[in-house]
Structures are given as C-alpha cells and as structure tokens.
Design a protein around this motif. Sequence first.
Motif, PDB file in Angstrom:
ATOM      1  N   ALA A  57     -42.572  24.938 -14.245  1.00  0.00           N
ATOM      2  CA  ALA A  57     -41.272  25.635 -14.236  1.00  0.00           C
ATOM      3  C   ALA A  57     -40.757  25.835 -15.661  1.00  0.00           C
ATOM      4  CB  ALA A  57     -40.268  24.847 -13.393  1.00  0.00           C
ATOM      5  N   ILE A  58     -40.933  24.824 -16.495  1.00  0.00           N
ATOM      6  CA  ILE A  58     -40.494  24.934 -17.904  1.00  0.00           C
ATOM      7  C   ILE A  58     -41.278  26.045 -18.610  1.00  0.00           C
ATOM      8  CG2 ILE A  58     -40.412  23.740 -20.137  1.00  0.00           C
ATOM      9  CD1 ILE A  58     -38.414  22.536 -18.236  1.00  0.00           C
ATOM     10  N   ALA A  59     -42.591  26.089 -18.359  1.00  0.00           N
ATOM     11  CA  ALA A  59     -43.418  27.125 -19.004  1.00  0.00           C
ATOM     12  C   ALA A  59     -42.944  28.519 -18.588  1.00  0.00           C
ATOM     13  CB  ALA A  59     -44.890  26.923 -18.639  1.00  0.00           C
ATOM     14  N   ARG A  60     -42.576  28.661 -17.331  1.00  0.00           N
ATOM     15  CA  ARG A  60     -42.062  29.955 -16.832  1.00  0.00           C
ATOM     16  C   ARG A  60     -40.742  30.304 -17.545  1.00  0.00           C
ATOM     17  NH1 ARG A  60     -42.903  34.922 -15.043  1.00  0.00           N
ATOM     18  NH2 ARG A  60     -41.320  35.626 -13.582  1.00  0.00           N
ATOM     19  N   ILE A  61     -39.870  29.315 -17.673  1.00  0.00           N
ATOM     20  CA  ILE A  61     -38.593  29.549 -18.365  1.00  0.00           C
ATOM     21  C   ILE A  61     -38.846  29.956 -19.814  1.00  0.00           C
ATOM     22  CG2 ILE A  61     -36.551  28.343 -19.285  1.00  0.00           C
ATOM     23  CD1 ILE A  61     -36.491  26.845 -16.544  1.00  0.00           C
ATOM     24  N   GLU A  62     -39.748  29.262 -20.473  1.00  0.00           N
ATOM     25  CA  GLU A  62     -40.054  29.601 -21.874  1.00  0.00           C
ATOM     26  C   GLU A  62     -40.530  31.050 -21.982  1.00  0.00           C
ATOM     27  OE1 GLU A  62     -41.489  26.112 -24.611  1.00  0.00           O
ATOM     28  OE2 GLU A  62     -42.699  26.133 -22.799  1.00  0.00           O
ATOM     29  N   ALA A  63     -41.381  31.462 -21.043  1.00  0.00           N
ATOM     30  CA  ALA A  63     -41.896  32.834 -21.082  1.00  0.00           C
ATOM     31  C   ALA A  63     -40.766  33.840 -20.848  1.00  0.00           C
ATOM     32  CB  ALA A  63     -42.990  33.015 -20.028  1.00  0.00           C
ATOM     33  N   LEU A  64     -39.884  33.536 -19.905  1.00  0.00           N
ATOM     34  CA  LEU A  64     -38.768  34.455 -19.615  1.00  0.00           C
ATOM     35  C   LEU A  64     -37.792  34.510 -20.783  1.00  0.00           C
ATOM     36  CD1 LEU A  64     -38.087  33.555 -15.866  1.00  0.00           C
ATOM     37  CD2 LEU A  64     -39.126  35.655 -16.744  1.00  0.00           C
ATOM     38  N   VAL A  65     -37.500  33.349 -21.355  1.00  0.00           N
ATOM     39  CA  VAL A  65     -36.572  33.302 -22.493  1.00  0.00           C
ATOM     40  C   VAL A  65     -37.161  34.064 -23.678  1.00  0.00           C
ATOM     41  CG1 VAL A  65     -35.515  31.753 -24.207  1.00  0.00           C
ATOM     42  CG2 VAL A  65     -35.426  31.181 -21.778  1.00  0.00           C
ATOM     43  N   ALA A  66     -38.481  34.016 -23.798  1.00  0.00           N
ATOM     44  CA  ALA A  66     -39.146  34.685 -24.925  1.00  0.00           C
ATOM     45  C   ALA A  66     -39.050  36.205 -24.837  1.00  0.00           C
ATOM     46  CB  ALA A  66     -40.594  34.250 -25.004  1.00  0.00           C
ATOM     47  N   GLY A  67     -38.507  36.746 -23.766  1.00  0.00           N
ATOM     48  CA  GLY A  67     -38.305  38.179 -23.855  1.00  0.00           C
ATOM     49  C   GLY A  67     -38.292  38.992 -22.602  1.00  0.00           C
ATOM     50  N   ALA A  68     -38.913  38.522 -21.545  1.00  0.00           N
ATOM     51  CA  ALA A  68     -39.109  39.404 -20.402  1.00  0.00           C
ATOM     52  C   ALA A  68     -37.807  39.922 -19.802  1.00  0.00           C
ATOM     53  CB  ALA A  68     -39.910  38.684 -19.337  1.00  0.00           C
ATOM     54  N   LEU A  69     -36.716  39.182 -19.933  1.00  0.00           N
ATOM     55  CA  LEU A  69     -35.470  39.600 -19.278  1.00  0.00           C
ATOM     56  C   LEU A  69     -34.503  40.329 -20.211  1.00  0.00           C
ATOM     57  CD1 LEU A  69     -34.652  36.557 -16.988  1.00  0.00           C
ATOM     58  CD2 LEU A  69     -35.787  38.684 -16.402  1.00  0.00           C
ATOM     59  N   GLY A  70     -34.939  40.593 -21.439  1.00  0.00           N
ATOM     60  CA  GLY A  70     -34.056  41.300 -22.363  1.00  0.00           C
ATOM     61  C   GLY A  70     -32.830  40.474 -22.665  1.00  0.00           C
ATOM     62  N   ASP A  71     -31.636  41.076 -22.493  1.00  0.00           N
ATOM     63  CA  ASP A  71     -30.390  40.410 -22.877  1.00  0.00           C
ATOM     64  C   ASP A  71     -29.868  39.433 -21.832  1.00  0.00           C
ATOM     65  OD1 ASP A  71     -30.386  41.760 -25.169  1.00  0.00           O
ATOM     66  OD2 ASP A  71     -29.002  43.348 -24.504  1.00  0.00           O
ATOM     67  N   ARG A  72     -30.383  39.534 -20.626  1.00  0.00           N
ATOM     68  CA  ARG A  72     -29.824  38.733 -19.532  1.00  0.00           C
ATOM     69  C   ARG A  72     -30.233  37.261 -19.682  1.00  0.00           C
ATOM     70  NH1 ARG A  72     -31.165  37.353 -14.424  1.00  0.00           N
ATOM     71  NH2 ARG A  72     -33.072  38.518 -14.022  1.00  0.00           N
ATOM     72  N   ASP A  73     -29.296  36.352 -19.293  1.00  0.00           N
ATOM     73  CA  ASP A  73     -29.632  34.930 -19.276  1.00  0.00           C
ATOM     74  C   ASP A  73     -30.695  34.669 -18.216  1.00  0.00           C
ATOM     75  OD1 ASP A  73     -27.875  34.007 -21.225  1.00  0.00           O
ATOM     76  OD2 ASP A  73     -26.215  33.846 -19.790  1.00  0.00           O
ATOM     77  N   VAL A  74     -31.513  33.686 -18.472  1.00  0.00           N
ATOM     78  CA  VAL A  74     -32.459  33.211 -17.455  1.00  0.00           C
ATOM     79  C   VAL A  74     -31.708  32.182 -16.613  1.00  0.00           C
ATOM     80  CG1 VAL A  74     -34.600  31.933 -17.069  1.00  0.00           C
ATOM     81  CG2 VAL A  74     -34.439  33.591 -18.956  1.00  0.00           C
TER      82      VAL A  74
END
Length: 232
Positions: free
Chosen positions: A35-52
């Motif tokens: 789950a942490i690895a997924r969060i890191e990947a999302l925070v690294a850019g996939a969601l643009g400006d939106r919070d994860v």
Amino acid sequence: MHETLNAHGDRARPTDGGHGMDIASQRADELDLMAIARIEALVAGALGDRDVLALDVGCGHGGQAARMAKFGAKVLAIDVGDCAEKVAVAMRRQGVGAAAWAFRRMGIEQVGTLGVRADVIVCQRMIHYLRHAHAREALRALRSAAAQRCTLYLSASGMQTELVDGYAGQGARVDERFATLRVDRSLKHGIAQPVCLYREDELAALVRGAGWTVETVFRSAFGNVKLVASLG
Ligand SMILES: C[S@@+](CC[C@H](N)C(=O)[O-])C[C@H]1O[C@@H](n2cnc3c(N)ncnc32)[C@H](O)[C@@H]1O
C-alpha cells in the motif's frame, strides 16, 4: 518475560471490544508495504494536483494510517472503537501534521456515507469480525468510497492458522461460519468476538462477489489471508 504472539515477535496490544491485537502499530507487513509503494507512486505524479486519499478501515492504534500519511497521503482512519487518541499518538510519532489526517469513529458498514473517493484503502485484520453476508455488504460499501482507480489491501484471519484449533466454525461452509475461538486461542490473541476465518479462495470469492477485481491473494507466515483488489 512476555509471550510473543507469532514468529514476528509481535506482542499483546489489545484493541477495543475483544477485536484482537493491534499489529500495525508494531510493524508494517508485506501488505502494508504494498500500500505504501502504491501511495509513493501516486504521490510521485499520477494524480497531478489532487491529494492522494487513503482510508485505513479498522485502523486500531493507527500504525498503518500514520505510515501512509508519512508517505504523503491524506489519511482518513476509521474504527468502530474509540481510537482517536491512539491514532494521534501514532501520527505524532511519525511526525505527521494535523492537516494530513482525521479519525472517524464508525463501522465499516457506514463508510459509504463519508462521500469520499479514496485512492488506497487498507483494511487489515478486521473483516473476519463480520458474518460472511455482512462482510460482502461492507466490501460493497468500500466500493462506494473508492475512486475509479482505487486499490484495496485487505486481510482476514485464516483457516490455516493456530486460531483454527478447537474453532467451532471449522466444519462449516464459509457463508455459515461464525463462531468463537477456543478459550486459550481467544485469550492469547485477544479475540473475544465470534469470527469467520477464511481460506484464500474463500476471501477472494467474497471480494469478487462484492464487485472488486482480485489481483493477488497470498498467505502470511502466520497463515492469515492477504489480498489486493481493484475496481478493474
Ligand atoms: C485486530 S484489530 C486490527 C487493527 C489494525 N488494522 C492492525 O492491523 O493491527 C481490528 C480492529 O477492527 C476494529 N473493528 C472491528 N469491527 C469493526 C467494524 N465493523 N468497523 C470498523 N472497525 C471495526 C476493531 O475496533 C479493531 O480496532
């Protein structure tokens, strides 16, 4: 000397209401790290400006909620027990500011009323406290709190653990299985409530029946069932 609960050396940290020991405040297991690895990947850019946004459902003392916040997610920690203070302590220990998290005292069944769209949902060591049919309803409720590309990290106590010794639900079909543990197991693991223990295929079928796509199922060294699912 205190008895350890398992080969990981976890200690007895009882949660409210006979709902087992808190493990997430002691260590991150393989599913937590996924789950942490997924969060890191999302925070690294996939969601643009939106919070994860991450939910920790049945968060207990908030160990995983705090780790997810530390790695950059906004976290909503949920538990039917009165866990607010313990979650606050876990957040402070991880150096997480108040703006990054919230705790709501509520049952998993009510998660759909939150009106959130979570990118990551962690629900560890909790779903077996519900009857099978209620667990399916709860997992449907999680879907309604999930963003389209949400990933679910779910675990349940397993039929291939020491919990099964003397367990009255041993011979029952999973949809009828709901029983208390033998007294020595109940005392050791702080599980006073009846439980529905799962085999890997049974948990996967439950999650599929609630409309999720199962990606991975495996067993921990202790024998608990761990699963990753998406809305695929
Ligand atoms: C064994 S603890 C697990 C805590 C933490 N997730 C961990 O992995 O260490 C189970 C938690 O589920 C919570 N719980 C039990 N039934 C629940 C329900 N229907 N909705 C939300 N939380 C529930 C309990 O209060 C308890 O904190």
